[in-house]
Write a protein that holds these residues in place. Structure first.
Motif, mmCIF file in Angstrom:
data_model
loop_
_atom_site.group_PDB
_atom_site.id
_atom_site.type_symbol
_atom_site.label_atom_id
_atom_site.label_comp_id
_atom_site.label_asym_id
_atom_site.label_seq_id
_atom_site.Cartn_x
_atom_site.Cartn_y
_atom_site.Cartn_z
ATOM 1 N N SER A 174 -6.607 -4.085 -2.672
ATOM 2 C CA SER A 174 -6.091 -2.954 -1.491
ATOM 3 C C SER A 174 -5.930 -3.394 -0.032
ATOM 4 C CB SER A 174 -8.171 -2.123 -1.761
ATOM 5 O OG SER A 174 -7.644 -1.451 -0.402
ATOM 6 N N PRO A 175 -5.466 -2.709 1.306
ATOM 7 C CA PRO A 175 -5.680 -3.415 2.298
ATOM 8 C C PRO A 175 -6.672 -3.432 2.998
ATOM 9 C CG PRO A 175 -4.188 -1.490 1.969
ATOM 10 C CD PRO A 175 -4.381 -1.641 0.334
ATOM 11 N N THR A 176 -7.831 -2.487 1.985
ATOM 12 C CA THR A 176 -8.958 -2.286 3.252
ATOM 13 C C THR A 176 -10.271 -3.227 2.470
ATOM 14 O OG1 THR A 176 -8.585 -0.157 3.611
ATOM 15 C CG2 THR A 176 -10.605 -0.492 3.123
ATOM 16 N N ARG A 177 -10.768 -3.994 3.197
ATOM 17 C CA ARG A 177 -11.971 -4.967 2.667
ATOM 18 C C ARG A 177 -12.838 -4.898 3.556
ATOM 19 N NH1 ARG A 177 -8.672 -9.766 0.566
ATOM 20 N NH2 ARG A 177 -7.150 -9.021 -0.442
ATOM 21 N N THR A 206 -4.985 -2.947 10.959
ATOM 22 C CA THR A 206 -4.714 -1.973 11.290
ATOM 23 C C THR A 206 -5.866 -0.681 11.946
ATOM 24 O OG1 THR A 206 -5.019 -0.526 9.277
ATOM 25 C CG2 THR A 206 -3.073 -0.710 10.253
ATOM 26 N N GLU A 207 -7.104 -1.188 11.709
ATOM 27 C CA GLU A 207 -8.563 -1.081 11.774
ATOM 28 C C GLU A 207 -9.889 -2.123 11.725
ATOM 29 O OE1 GLU A 207 -11.956 2.450 9.751
ATOM 30 O OE2 GLU A 207 -10.240 2.115 9.246
ATOM 31 N N THR A 224 -5.340 -3.656 6.690
ATOM 32 C CA THR A 224 -4.242 -3.893 7.541
ATOM 33 C C THR A 224 -3.212 -2.882 7.074
ATOM 34 O OG1 THR A 224 -3.954 -5.543 4.805
ATOM 35 C CG2 THR A 224 -4.778 -6.454 7.147
ATOM 36 N N ASP A 225 -1.977 -3.063 7.297
ATOM 37 C CA ASP A 225 -0.513 -2.535 6.615
ATOM 38 C C ASP A 225 0.436 -2.639 5.890
ATOM 39 O OD1 ASP A 225 0.864 -4.819 7.057
ATOM 40 O OD2 ASP A 225 2.030 -4.387 9.546
ATOM 41 N N ILE A 270 -6.495 -12.048 7.269
ATOM 42 C CA ILE A 270 -7.441 -12.278 7.609
ATOM 43 C C ILE A 270 -8.935 -12.464 7.174
ATOM 44 C CG2 ILE A 270 -8.816 -9.389 9.058
ATOM 45 C CD1 ILE A 270 -5.721 -10.721 10.237
ATOM 46 N N ALA A 271 -9.315 -12.555 5.449
ATOM 47 C CA ALA A 271 -10.296 -12.221 5.647
ATOM 48 C C ALA A 271 -10.846 -13.923 5.608
ATOM 49 C CB ALA A 271 -10.477 -12.463 3.940
#
Length: 331
Positions: free
Chosen positions: A12-15, A100-101, A127-128, A137-138
Protein backbone atom coordinates in the motif's frame (compact mmCIF):
# COMPACT_ATOMS: atom_id res chain seq x y z
CA UNK A 1 13.14 3.74 22.93
CA UNK A 2 10.30 1.63 21.56
CA UNK A 3 9.33 2.14 17.93
CA UNK A 4 6.29 0.66 16.27
CA UNK A 5 5.52 0.82 12.54
CA UNK A 6 2.08 -0.07 11.23
CA UNK A 7 1.36 -0.61 7.54
CA UNK A 8 -2.05 -0.90 5.97
CA UNK A 9 -0.76 -3.57 3.56
CA UNK A 10 2.72 -4.48 2.41
CA UNK A 11 2.25 -2.89 -1.02
CA UNK A 12 0.00 0.00 0.00
CA UNK A 13 1.20 3.55 -0.73
CA UNK A 14 -0.39 4.60 2.59
CA UNK A 15 1.60 3.92 5.74
CA UNK A 16 1.54 4.95 9.39
CA UNK A 17 4.13 4.81 12.14
CA UNK A 18 4.42 5.70 15.80
CA UNK A 19 7.61 6.44 17.70
CA UNK A 20 7.10 6.07 21.45
CA UNK A 21 9.28 6.48 24.53
CA UNK A 22 8.83 6.80 28.27
CA UNK A 23 8.92 10.32 29.67
CA UNK A 24 10.29 11.16 33.12
CA UNK A 25 9.03 14.75 32.98
CA UNK A 26 5.70 16.52 32.99
CA UNK A 27 3.60 16.22 29.85
CA UNK A 28 3.05 19.97 29.96
CA UNK A 29 6.77 20.72 29.82
CA UNK A 30 7.28 18.46 26.80
CA UNK A 31 4.19 19.94 25.12
CA UNK A 32 5.56 23.49 25.56
CA UNK A 33 8.82 22.56 23.83
CA UNK A 34 6.92 21.33 20.77
CA UNK A 35 4.49 24.24 20.72
CA UNK A 36 7.39 26.76 20.58
CA UNK A 37 8.49 25.96 17.04
CA UNK A 38 10.97 28.86 17.00
CA UNK A 39 13.39 26.86 19.15
CA UNK A 40 13.30 23.68 17.07
CA UNK A 41 16.71 24.28 15.42
CA UNK A 42 18.20 24.15 18.93
CA UNK A 43 16.26 21.05 19.96
CA UNK A 44 16.28 18.90 16.85
CA UNK A 45 19.38 18.04 14.83
CA UNK A 46 17.55 17.71 11.46
CA UNK A 47 15.83 21.13 11.76
CA UNK A 48 17.78 24.00 10.18
CA UNK A 49 15.24 26.84 10.43
CA UNK A 50 11.65 27.20 11.62
CA UNK A 51 9.04 29.93 11.45
CA UNK A 52 5.60 30.46 12.91
CA UNK A 53 3.72 32.03 9.98
CA UNK A 54 0.46 32.73 11.78
CA UNK A 55 -1.69 31.68 14.71
CA UNK A 56 -5.41 32.06 15.23
CA UNK A 57 -6.72 30.58 18.43
CA UNK A 58 -5.63 26.97 18.53
CA UNK A 59 -4.66 26.85 14.84
CA UNK A 60 -1.06 27.49 13.87
CA UNK A 61 0.79 27.56 10.54
CA UNK A 62 4.52 26.90 10.47
CA UNK A 63 7.30 26.55 7.91
CA UNK A 64 10.28 24.27 8.42
CA UNK A 65 13.59 23.67 6.68
CA UNK A 66 15.13 20.35 7.66
CA UNK A 67 17.63 17.74 6.54
CA UNK A 68 15.67 14.87 5.00
CA UNK A 69 17.75 11.99 3.69
CA UNK A 70 20.71 13.52 1.87
CA UNK A 71 19.25 16.97 1.25
CA UNK A 72 17.42 19.93 2.77
CA UNK A 73 13.68 20.27 2.24
CA UNK A 74 11.11 22.87 3.26
CA UNK A 75 7.38 22.62 3.84
CA UNK A 76 4.49 24.34 5.57
CA UNK A 77 2.20 22.63 8.03
CA UNK A 78 -1.08 23.41 9.72
CA UNK A 79 -1.13 22.48 13.39
CA UNK A 80 -4.01 22.10 15.83
CA UNK A 81 -2.89 22.91 19.37
CA UNK A 82 -4.63 21.20 22.28
CA UNK A 83 -2.83 22.23 25.49
CA UNK A 84 -5.58 20.83 27.69
CA UNK A 85 -5.18 17.42 26.08
CA UNK A 86 -1.38 17.69 25.71
CA UNK A 87 -1.65 16.94 22.01
CA UNK A 88 -0.65 18.66 18.75
CA UNK A 89 -1.95 17.42 15.40
CA UNK A 90 -0.27 18.48 12.17
CA UNK A 91 -0.65 18.13 8.41
CA UNK A 92 1.60 19.32 5.62
CA UNK A 93 -0.25 21.77 3.37
CA UNK A 94 1.46 20.98 0.07
CA UNK A 95 3.58 17.84 0.30
CA UNK A 96 6.37 17.42 -2.24
CA UNK A 97 6.39 14.42 -4.58
CA UNK A 98 6.46 11.51 -4.11
CA UNK A 99 4.42 12.32 -0.95
CA UNK A 100 0.79 13.18 -1.62
CA UNK A 101 -0.33 13.39 2.02
CA UNK A 102 1.53 13.72 5.31
CA UNK A 103 -0.07 14.16 8.72
CA UNK A 104 0.56 13.14 12.29
CA UNK A 105 0.52 14.05 15.94
CA UNK A 106 2.52 14.68 19.07
CA UNK A 107 0.91 13.27 22.23
CA UNK A 108 2.15 13.54 25.81
CA UNK A 109 0.95 11.69 28.91
CA UNK A 110 1.90 12.18 32.55
CA UNK A 111 2.94 9.23 34.66
CA UNK A 112 0.27 7.55 36.75
CA UNK A 113 0.51 4.92 39.49
CA UNK A 114 2.08 1.85 37.90
CA UNK A 115 2.47 3.53 34.50
CA UNK A 116 5.35 5.76 33.32
CA UNK A 117 4.89 8.97 31.39
CA UNK A 118 4.66 8.64 27.63
CA UNK A 119 5.86 10.63 24.63
CA UNK A 120 4.48 9.73 21.21
CA UNK A 121 5.18 11.00 17.69
CA UNK A 122 2.90 9.56 15.03
CA UNK A 123 2.92 9.90 11.23
CA UNK A 124 0.59 8.89 8.45
CA UNK A 125 1.61 9.36 4.82
CA UNK A 126 0.59 8.48 1.30
CA UNK A 127 2.83 8.37 -1.74
CA UNK A 128 2.06 8.62 -5.44
CA UNK A 129 2.78 4.96 -6.13
CA UNK A 130 6.35 5.46 -7.33
CA UNK A 131 8.19 2.16 -6.78
CA UNK A 132 10.07 2.18 -3.51
CA UNK A 133 8.85 5.66 -2.53
CA UNK A 134 6.90 4.53 0.54
CA UNK A 135 9.93 2.63 1.83
CA UNK A 136 12.27 5.60 1.29
CA UNK A 137 9.90 7.93 3.12
CA UNK A 138 9.49 5.40 5.93
CA UNK A 139 13.27 5.16 6.35
CA UNK A 140 13.73 8.96 6.39
CA UNK A 141 10.87 9.40 8.85
CA UNK A 142 12.21 6.67 11.10
CA UNK A 143 15.65 8.27 11.19
CA UNK A 144 14.42 11.81 11.86
CA UNK A 145 11.67 10.78 14.29
CA UNK A 146 14.06 8.67 16.35
CA UNK A 147 16.43 11.65 16.67
CA UNK A 148 13.61 14.10 17.42
CA UNK A 149 11.83 12.06 20.06
CA UNK A 150 15.13 11.31 21.80
CA UNK A 151 16.13 14.97 21.77
CA UNK A 152 12.75 16.11 23.05
CA UNK A 153 12.90 13.60 25.89
CA UNK A 154 16.41 14.79 26.82
CA UNK A 155 15.36 18.46 26.87
CA UNK A 156 12.14 17.78 28.80
CA UNK A 157 13.98 15.74 31.43
CA UNK A 158 16.79 18.23 32.04
CA UNK A 159 16.91 19.66 35.57
CA UNK A 160 17.45 23.13 34.08
CA UNK A 161 14.66 25.12 32.47
CA UNK A 162 15.21 25.79 28.75
CA UNK A 163 15.46 29.53 29.39
CA UNK A 164 18.42 28.89 31.70
CA UNK A 165 20.40 27.30 28.87
CA UNK A 166 19.31 29.35 25.83
CA UNK A 167 20.45 32.86 24.94
CA UNK A 168 19.61 35.02 21.93
CA UNK A 169 21.53 38.17 21.03
CA UNK A 170 22.41 40.35 18.03
CA UNK A 171 24.94 42.88 16.76
CA UNK A 172 24.58 45.48 14.00
CA UNK A 173 26.87 47.31 11.59
CA UNK A 174 26.02 50.06 9.11
CA UNK A 175 28.03 49.69 5.92
CA UNK A 176 28.17 52.42 3.27
CA UNK A 177 27.72 50.03 0.37
CA UNK A 178 24.81 48.55 -1.62
CA UNK A 179 23.00 45.62 -0.01
CA UNK A 180 23.95 43.36 -2.93
CA UNK A 181 27.66 43.89 -2.26
CA UNK A 182 27.30 43.40 1.49
CA UNK A 183 25.30 40.24 0.94
CA UNK A 184 27.93 38.93 -1.47
CA UNK A 185 30.71 39.43 1.08
CA UNK A 186 28.91 37.21 3.60
CA UNK A 187 27.62 34.82 0.93
CA UNK A 188 31.13 34.17 -0.46
CA UNK A 189 32.25 32.19 2.58
CA UNK A 190 34.77 30.40 0.36
CA UNK A 191 36.82 33.62 0.46
CA UNK A 192 36.70 34.04 4.23
CA UNK A 193 40.13 32.43 4.91
CA UNK A 194 41.63 35.24 2.80
CA UNK A 195 39.47 37.97 4.33
CA UNK A 196 38.81 37.07 7.99
CA UNK A 197 41.68 36.57 10.46
CA UNK A 198 39.70 34.19 12.71
CA UNK A 199 38.94 31.78 9.82
CA UNK A 200 41.89 29.40 9.39
CA UNK A 201 40.27 27.25 6.70
CA UNK A 202 36.92 26.56 5.06
CA UNK A 203 35.42 24.01 2.67
CA UNK A 204 32.15 25.02 0.99
CA UNK A 205 29.60 23.18 -1.15
CA UNK A 206 26.52 24.83 -2.68
CA UNK A 207 23.25 23.55 -4.11
CA UNK A 208 21.10 25.96 -6.13
CA UNK A 209 17.77 27.29 -4.94
CA UNK A 210 14.76 25.19 -5.87
CA UNK A 211 11.06 24.93 -4.97
CA UNK A 212 11.80 22.07 -2.55
CA UNK A 213 13.92 24.48 -0.46
CA UNK A 214 11.40 27.36 -0.74
CA UNK A 215 13.84 29.41 -2.80
CA UNK A 216 16.89 28.98 -0.58
CA UNK A 217 20.31 28.11 -1.95
CA UNK A 218 21.74 25.52 0.43
CA UNK A 219 25.38 25.74 1.46
CA UNK A 220 27.22 23.23 3.62
CA UNK A 221 30.56 24.21 5.05
CA UNK A 222 33.33 22.97 7.31
CA UNK A 223 35.12 25.87 8.98
CA UNK A 224 38.26 25.92 11.10
CA UNK A 225 38.21 28.85 13.51
CA UNK A 226 41.21 30.31 15.35
CA UNK A 227 40.65 31.39 18.95
CA UNK A 228 42.40 34.26 20.73
CA UNK A 229 44.60 31.79 22.63
CA UNK A 230 45.89 30.29 19.38
CA UNK A 231 43.80 27.12 19.54
CA UNK A 232 41.52 26.09 16.68
CA UNK A 233 38.25 24.22 16.43
CA UNK A 234 36.24 22.92 13.49
CA UNK A 235 32.50 23.33 13.03
CA UNK A 236 30.11 22.09 10.35
CA UNK A 237 27.21 24.29 9.26
CA UNK A 238 24.27 24.36 6.87
CA UNK A 239 23.34 27.77 5.44
CA UNK A 240 20.11 28.83 3.72
CA UNK A 241 20.88 31.73 1.39
CA UNK A 242 18.01 33.99 0.28
CA UNK A 243 19.68 36.33 -2.20
CA UNK A 244 19.87 39.93 -1.02
CA UNK A 245 17.59 39.29 1.97
CA UNK A 246 19.15 37.00 4.57
CA UNK A 247 21.49 34.09 5.21
CA UNK A 248 20.25 31.65 7.84
CA UNK A 249 22.60 29.09 9.30
CA UNK A 250 22.86 26.31 11.84
CA UNK A 251 26.01 24.70 13.13
CA UNK A 252 25.30 21.01 12.71
CA UNK A 253 28.48 20.30 14.70
CA UNK A 254 28.77 23.10 17.29
CA UNK A 255 31.93 23.77 19.30
CA UNK A 256 32.49 22.21 22.72
CA UNK A 257 30.40 23.86 25.40
CA UNK A 258 27.32 24.28 23.22
CA UNK A 259 24.45 21.94 22.49
CA UNK A 260 23.40 24.05 19.50
CA UNK A 261 24.05 27.34 17.71
CA UNK A 262 21.91 28.91 14.99
CA UNK A 263 21.64 32.40 13.57
CA UNK A 264 21.19 34.64 10.57
CA UNK A 265 22.58 37.62 8.72
CA UNK A 266 19.89 40.19 7.81
CA UNK A 267 20.28 43.03 5.30
CA UNK A 268 18.29 46.28 5.27
CA UNK A 269 18.90 49.11 2.79
CA UNK A 270 18.70 52.75 3.87
CA UNK A 271 19.82 56.20 2.71
CA UNK A 272 23.21 55.82 4.43
CA UNK A 273 23.94 52.31 3.24
CA UNK A 274 23.14 48.78 4.37
CA UNK A 275 22.37 47.84 7.96
CA UNK A 276 23.54 44.31 8.67
CA UNK A 277 22.22 42.46 11.70
CA UNK A 278 23.98 39.36 12.99
CA UNK A 279 21.58 37.31 15.12
CA UNK A 280 22.60 34.32 17.23
CA UNK A 281 20.81 31.82 19.44
CA UNK A 282 22.86 29.36 21.47
CA UNK A 283 22.02 26.47 23.77
CA UNK A 284 24.60 25.76 26.45
CA UNK A 285 25.75 22.26 27.35
CA UNK A 286 25.57 22.28 31.17
CA UNK A 287 27.72 19.16 31.44
CA UNK A 288 30.65 20.94 29.73
CA UNK A 289 30.50 24.32 31.47
CA UNK A 290 33.43 23.88 33.84
CA UNK A 291 35.64 21.92 31.45
CA UNK A 292 35.23 24.54 28.70
CA UNK A 293 34.83 27.80 30.61
CA UNK A 294 36.79 27.00 33.77
CA UNK A 295 36.19 25.56 37.25
CA UNK A 296 33.51 27.33 39.23
CA UNK A 297 31.88 28.90 36.18
CA UNK A 298 28.10 29.12 36.51
CA UNK A 299 25.67 28.52 33.67
CA UNK A 300 24.79 32.23 33.58
CA UNK A 301 28.47 33.20 33.41
CA UNK A 302 29.12 30.62 30.68
CA UNK A 303 26.29 32.03 28.56
CA UNK A 304 27.77 35.52 28.80
CA UNK A 305 31.21 34.15 27.91
CA UNK A 306 29.74 32.35 24.88
CA UNK A 307 28.04 35.58 23.87
CA UNK A 308 31.38 37.43 24.09
CA UNK A 309 33.24 34.84 21.99
CA UNK A 310 30.60 34.38 19.30
CA UNK A 311 29.73 38.06 19.21
CA UNK A 312 33.39 39.03 18.83
CA UNK A 313 33.71 36.82 15.75
CA UNK A 314 30.57 38.17 14.07
CA UNK A 315 31.44 41.77 14.94
CA UNK A 316 34.91 41.20 13.52
CA UNK A 317 33.34 39.82 10.33
CA UNK A 318 31.11 42.89 10.02
CA UNK A 319 33.98 45.32 10.62
CA UNK A 320 36.07 43.56 8.00
CA UNK A 321 33.16 43.66 5.53
CA UNK A 322 32.75 47.37 6.17
CA UNK A 323 36.45 48.09 5.69
CA UNK A 324 36.67 45.93 2.57
CA UNK A 325 33.60 47.40 0.87
CA UNK A 326 33.98 51.03 1.90
CA UNK A 327 37.68 51.09 1.01
CA UNK A 328 36.92 49.50 -2.33
CA UNK A 329 34.27 52.14 -3.04
CA UNK A 330 36.75 54.92 -2.24
CA UNK A 331 39.44 53.65 -4.62
Amino acid sequence: MDTETHERTADSPTRSAEHVTELAASARRAYALIEDVGRWPLLFAPCIWSQELERTGGIQRIRLWAVVGNGVRSWTSRRVLDPAGNRIDFAQETPAAPITEMSGHWRFQDASPGSPGRLELGHRWTTDGEPGAADRIAAALDSNSTVEIGALRAWAERPEEPDELILSFSDEELIAAPAAEVYDFLYRADLWPERLPHVAGLDLESNPAEPATAGAEVQTMDMETSAADGSTHTTQSVRLCFEGERIVYKQTTPPRGLLAHSGEWLFSSGPEGTLVTARHTVALDPAAVESVFGPGTTIAQALLRARDIIGANSRGTLRTARSHLEQGAAE
